[in-house]
Scaffold this motif. Structure first.
Motif, PDB file in Angstrom:
ATOM      1  N   LYS A  67       0.755  -1.088   0.239  1.00 55.28           N
ATOM      2  CA  LYS A  67       0.030   0.015   0.106  1.00 55.28           C
ATOM      3  C   LYS A  67       0.852   1.278  -0.183  1.00 55.28           C
ATOM      4  O   LYS A  67       0.676   2.058  -0.750  1.00 55.28           O
ATOM      5  N   MET A  68       1.886   1.196   0.793  1.00 51.92           N
ATOM      6  CA  MET A  68       2.816   2.315   0.849  1.00 51.92           C
ATOM      7  C   MET A  68       3.531   2.591  -0.395  1.00 51.92           C
ATOM      8  O   MET A  68       3.678   3.883  -0.960  1.00 51.92           O
ATOM      9  N   GLU A  69       3.992   1.640  -0.952  1.00 52.85           N
ATOM     10  CA  GLU A  69       4.587   1.799  -2.176  1.00 52.85           C
ATOM     11  C   GLU A  69       3.800   2.271  -3.209  1.00 52.85           C
ATOM     12  O   GLU A  69       4.380   3.258  -4.039  1.00 52.85           O
ATOM     13  N   LYS A  70       2.619   1.890  -3.330  1.00 52.09           N
ATOM     14  CA  LYS A  70       1.712   2.373  -4.309  1.00 52.09           C
ATOM     15  C   LYS A  70       1.467   3.924  -4.163  1.00 52.09           C
ATOM     16  O   LYS A  70       1.422   4.708  -5.103  1.00 52.09           O
ATOM     17  N   GLU A  71       1.275   4.347  -2.919  1.00 49.75           N
ATOM     18  CA  GLU A  71       1.191   5.740  -2.603  1.00 49.75           C
ATOM     19  C   GLU A  71       2.166   6.659  -2.654  1.00 49.75           C
ATOM     20  O   GLU A  71       2.022   7.631  -2.810  1.00 49.75           O
ATOM     21  N   LEU A  72       3.269   6.137  -2.135  1.00 49.55           N
ATOM     22  CA  LEU A  72       4.583   6.843  -1.918  1.00 49.55           C
ATOM     23  C   LEU A  72       5.636   6.734  -2.789  1.00 49.55           C
ATOM     24  O   LEU A  72       6.581   7.313  -2.914  1.00 49.55           O
ATOM     25  N   GLY A  73       5.474   5.742  -3.745  1.00 50.80           N
ATOM     26  CA  GLY A  73       6.572   5.331  -4.686  1.00 50.80           C
ATOM     27  C   GLY A  73       7.814   4.770  -3.948  1.00 50.80           C
ATOM     28  O   GLY A  73       7.742   4.317  -2.817  1.00 50.80           O
ATOM     29  N   ASP A  74       8.972   5.122  -4.473  1.00 53.18           N
ATOM     30  CA  ASP A  74      10.364   4.509  -3.848  1.00 53.18           C
ATOM     31  C   ASP A  74      10.429   4.995  -2.400  1.00 53.18           C
ATOM     32  O   ASP A  74      11.160   4.619  -1.614  1.00 53.18           O
ATOM     33  N   ASP A  75       9.947   6.187  -2.205  1.00 51.23           N
ATOM     34  CA  ASP A  75      10.209   6.961  -0.926  1.00 51.23           C
ATOM     35  C   ASP A  75       9.674   6.211   0.047  1.00 51.23           C
ATOM     36  O   ASP A  75       9.847   6.639   1.375  1.00 51.23           O
ATOM     37  N   TYR A  76       8.795   5.319   0.049  1.00 47.92           N
ATOM     38  CA  TYR A  76       8.229   4.743   1.191  1.00 47.92           C
ATOM     39  C   TYR A  76       9.004   4.110   1.946  1.00 47.92           C
ATOM     40  O   TYR A  76       8.949   4.145   3.556  1.00 47.92           O
ATOM     41  N   ARG A  77      10.169   3.668   1.490  1.00 48.75           N
ATOM     42  CA  ARG A  77      11.502   3.260   2.203  1.00 48.75           C
ATOM     43  C   ARG A  77      11.661   4.160   3.442  1.00 48.75           C
ATOM     44  O   ARG A  77      12.079   3.614   4.653  1.00 48.75           O
ATOM     45  N   LYS A  78      11.549   5.394   3.472  1.00 46.63           N
ATOM     46  CA  LYS A  78      11.858   6.281   4.410  1.00 46.63           C
ATOM     47  C   LYS A  78      10.776   6.311   5.714  1.00 46.63           C
ATOM     48  O   LYS A  78      11.031   6.756   6.773  1.00 46.63           O
ATOM     49  N   ASN A  79       9.728   5.626   5.443  1.00 46.56           N
ATOM     50  CA  ASN A  79       8.442   5.514   6.357  1.00 46.56           C
ATOM     51  C   ASN A  79       8.651   4.103   6.921  1.00 46.56           C
ATOM     52  O   ASN A  79       7.473   3.891   7.560  1.00 46.56           O
ATOM     53  N   VAL A  80       9.721   3.371   6.819  1.00 49.08           N
ATOM     54  CA  VAL A  80       9.668   1.894   7.402  1.00 49.08           C
ATOM     55  C   VAL A  80      10.958   1.797   8.200  1.00 49.08           C
ATOM     56  O   VAL A  80      12.091   2.314   7.697  1.00 49.08           O
ATOM     57  N   ILE A  81      10.887   1.397   9.452  1.00 47.77           N
ATOM     58  CA  ILE A  81      11.962   0.879  10.319  1.00 47.77           C
ATOM     59  C   ILE A  81      11.825  -0.469  10.804  1.00 47.77           C
ATOM     60  O   ILE A  81      10.552  -0.949  11.135  1.00 47.77           O
ATOM     61  N   ALA A  82      12.815  -1.323  10.852  1.00 45.08           N
ATOM     62  CA  ALA A  82      12.523  -2.602  11.232  1.00 45.08           C
ATOM     63  C   ALA A  82      13.353  -2.849  12.315  1.00 45.08           C
ATOM     64  O   ALA A  82      14.392  -2.135  12.809  1.00 45.08           O
ATOM     65  N   THR A  83      12.844  -3.621  13.407  1.00 49.99           N
ATOM     66  CA  THR A  83      13.552  -4.009  14.665  1.00 49.99           C
ATOM     67  C   THR A  83      13.562  -5.525  14.844  1.00 49.99           C
ATOM     68  O   THR A  83      12.634  -6.144  14.845  1.00 49.99           O
ATOM     69  N   THR A  84      14.931  -5.998  14.723  1.00 49.85           N
ATOM     70  CA  THR A  84      14.875  -7.459  14.611  1.00 49.85           C
ATOM     71  C   THR A  84      16.152  -7.860  14.979  1.00 49.85           C
ATOM     72  O   THR A  84      17.137  -7.454  15.418  1.00 49.85           O
ATOM     73  N   ASP A  85      16.630  -9.283  14.705  1.00 46.78           N
ATOM     74  CA  ASP A  85      17.707  -9.944  15.150  1.00 46.78           C
ATOM     75  C   ASP A  85      18.743  -9.533  14.059  1.00 46.78           C
ATOM     76  O   ASP A  85      18.368  -9.374  12.868  1.00 46.78           O
ATOM     77  N   LYS A  86      19.890  -9.454  14.349  1.00 47.48           N
ATOM     78  CA  LYS A  86      21.049  -8.814  13.520  1.00 47.48           C
ATOM     79  C   LYS A  86      21.463  -9.934  12.618  1.00 47.48           C
ATOM     80  O   LYS A  86      22.130  -9.647  11.787  1.00 47.48           O
TER      81      LYS A  86
END
Ligand code: PA5
Length: 465
Positions: A165-184
């Motif tokens: 949904k974000m990619e459709k609405e924001l294009g490539d810029d969507y990546r700036k709106n995602v943070i991952a918290t996970t195992d390294k």
């Protein structure tokens, strides 16, 4: 510091049948408790012991990175959306709900000091998800995907819906709106975030989900909504120093651990009720329920004997549940220990106006809601004593980041000590993994074909689906 009052579990108060001879028990378990606390502290840095959460208060590097990122995105987003299940969401939700002013998401931006609203999506109910997505402006939303294993089906499904949904609405810029918290090292989320270039925070090794609230799992969401994370970790550190004390006479986590253990094994109290007299602490009760259930509910002990340990945790809210569950607690089976969670000083004092002279209600006039709240808690406790029902009271001076850091850390240590008393591993969750694996099988994940066939058979024949 927060305080524990255990007077109402003693035989002197509730009688021999249900109460403990606590001075004798403290004496009998003195050395056992001393050894458990010494072992926990001396093993905490050993890999594979799952005790890294005991260092969370001291993780200056995480605090620095979290604060740096939060400062960088300040004023950029209107909403924070947390995607996570169980331990990846409950601690964050519990502390945000407790520390932020009530109804935070309903306040104006100015009232929120320009900090964003925060939503925890810890379920995959399609109606709920759809409704939330329809009210969030994704351009103004920062999505934090949290999963330690990096592959939990629910979280990955949520993420995929959001990404698309974000990619459709924001294009490539969507990546700036995602943070991952996970195992390294492990997990698909780690691979995806490397590939997509998401800002990523790591959960240190040897911290399980339900013990992760003071890692980036909780600290990042807290910092993003303006909660002082150093105040939280100061509370954790101060409590950690207190709980390093190996003497049960002055260690509240050890005391409450032993009380719960003995109430279960000697007095048949198979249920542990967490009952905060504070609406703001209601999700702390949910967090406690997960911690207590998932850590202590075990089939096997450390010597592989079948033991089926664990009390069933139950959430109750004062005063709301006085008008529902208390009837059962007073007169139903005497199989519970009740934990009252009380606040010494509320932020607000609310007066009840002196406006009526009816005899049935005029006693309330001129008093405060605070007085009524406290009277209700006192009277519930008094009635439990009348019915010889064991209860303890944990009191926190006020609701603040500092005291809640203390409180949650105290419960973590209490859980670890209780696990040692049962001689089980409080840090694994084979029962949860079992149902996760069945889900993978039913949803057709590669590598799970055999259990998928077995399971389909079982569901058809035994459950008749
Ligand atoms: O406490 C736990 O270990 C669990 O509740 C996990 O937090 C939950 O199952 C989510 O796992 P993950 O963070 O790997 O997605």
């Amino acid at each position: 510091m927060i305080e524990l009052n255990y007077r109402n579990i003693t035989k002197e108060v509730i009688g021999e049948e249900n109460g403990l001879d606590l001075s004798k028990e403290f004496k009998d378990y003195k050395d056992t408790i001393k050894k458990i606390i010494t072992d926990l502290n001396s093993n905490k840095d050993k890999p594979g012991q799952n005790l890294q959460w005991m260092n969370s208060g001291y993780n200056e590097e995480t605090i620095w990175y979290v604060k740096e990122y939060a400062a960088m995105v300040e004023n950029r987003f209107d909403n924070i959306l947390i995607l996570g299940m169980g331990g990846s969401a409950l601690g964050g939700k519990a502390l945000c709900e407790a520390i932020l002013p009530p109804y935070w998401n309903y306040l104006t931006k100015e009232q929120r000091n320009n900090y964003p609203r925060i939503f925890f999506l810890d379920n995959i109910d399609p109606d709920q998800m759809n409704a939330l997505l329809s009210i969030l402006d994704l351009k103004k939303t920062l999505v934090n995907v949290i999963t330690k294993s990096g592959s939990t089906a629910e979280v990955m499904a949520q993420y995929m819906i959001l990404k698309d949904k974000m990619e459709k609405e924001l294009g490539d810029d969507y990546r700036k709106n995602v943070i991952a918290t996970t195992d390294k090292n492990i997990g698909i989320l780690k691979q995806l975030s490397d590939q997509e270039g998401y800002k990523t925070f790591y959960i240190p090794d040897d911290i399980g989900g339900r013990f992760s609230v003071f890692s980036a799992v909780g600290l990042l969401p807290f910092a993003l909504v303006g909660i002082d994370i150093e105040e939280i970790t100061q509370g954790v550190k101060d409590m950690d120093l207190e709980l390093k004390n190996t003497n049960i006479e002055s260690n509240i986590a050890a005391q409450n651990a032993l009380i719960h253990f003995l109430m279960d094994v000697k007095k048949g109290k198979k249920i542990s009720v967490m009952m905060p007299y504070s609406n703001r602490l209601r999700y702390i009760a949910d967090w406690y329920c997960q911690l207590w259930a998932e850590s202590l509910g075990k089939e096997k002990d450390k010597n592989n004997n079948t033991v089926n340990t664990g009390q069933t945790p139950v959430k109750a809210i004062g005063v709301t549940d006085q008008h529902s569950q208390i009837q059962l607690y007073n007169e139903g089976p005497n199989d519970k220990i009740i934990n009252f969670l009380r606040i010494k000083e509320f932020d607000t004092k609310l007066e009840i106006p002196n406006i009526f002279e009816y005899t049935g209600i005029s006693y309330l006039c001129g008093k405060s809601i605070n007085q009524l709240f406290n009277a209700e808690a006192d009277s519930t406790m008094a009635s439990l004593i009348d019915y010889k029902r064991p209860n303890v009271t944990i009191t926190i001076p006020k609701i603040s980041a500092y005291y809640l850091g203390q409180l949650l850390y105290m419960f973590e240590v209490q859980t670890a000590i209780t696990g040692a008393l049962y001689n089980i591993d409080p840090f694994d969750q084979p029962g949860v993994e079992q149902s996760k694996n069945y889900t993978y099988a039913l949803m057709g994940r590669i590598g799970y074909e055999d259990s998928a066939n077995e399971l389909k058979e079982k569901l058809l024949t035994e459950i008749n689906i």
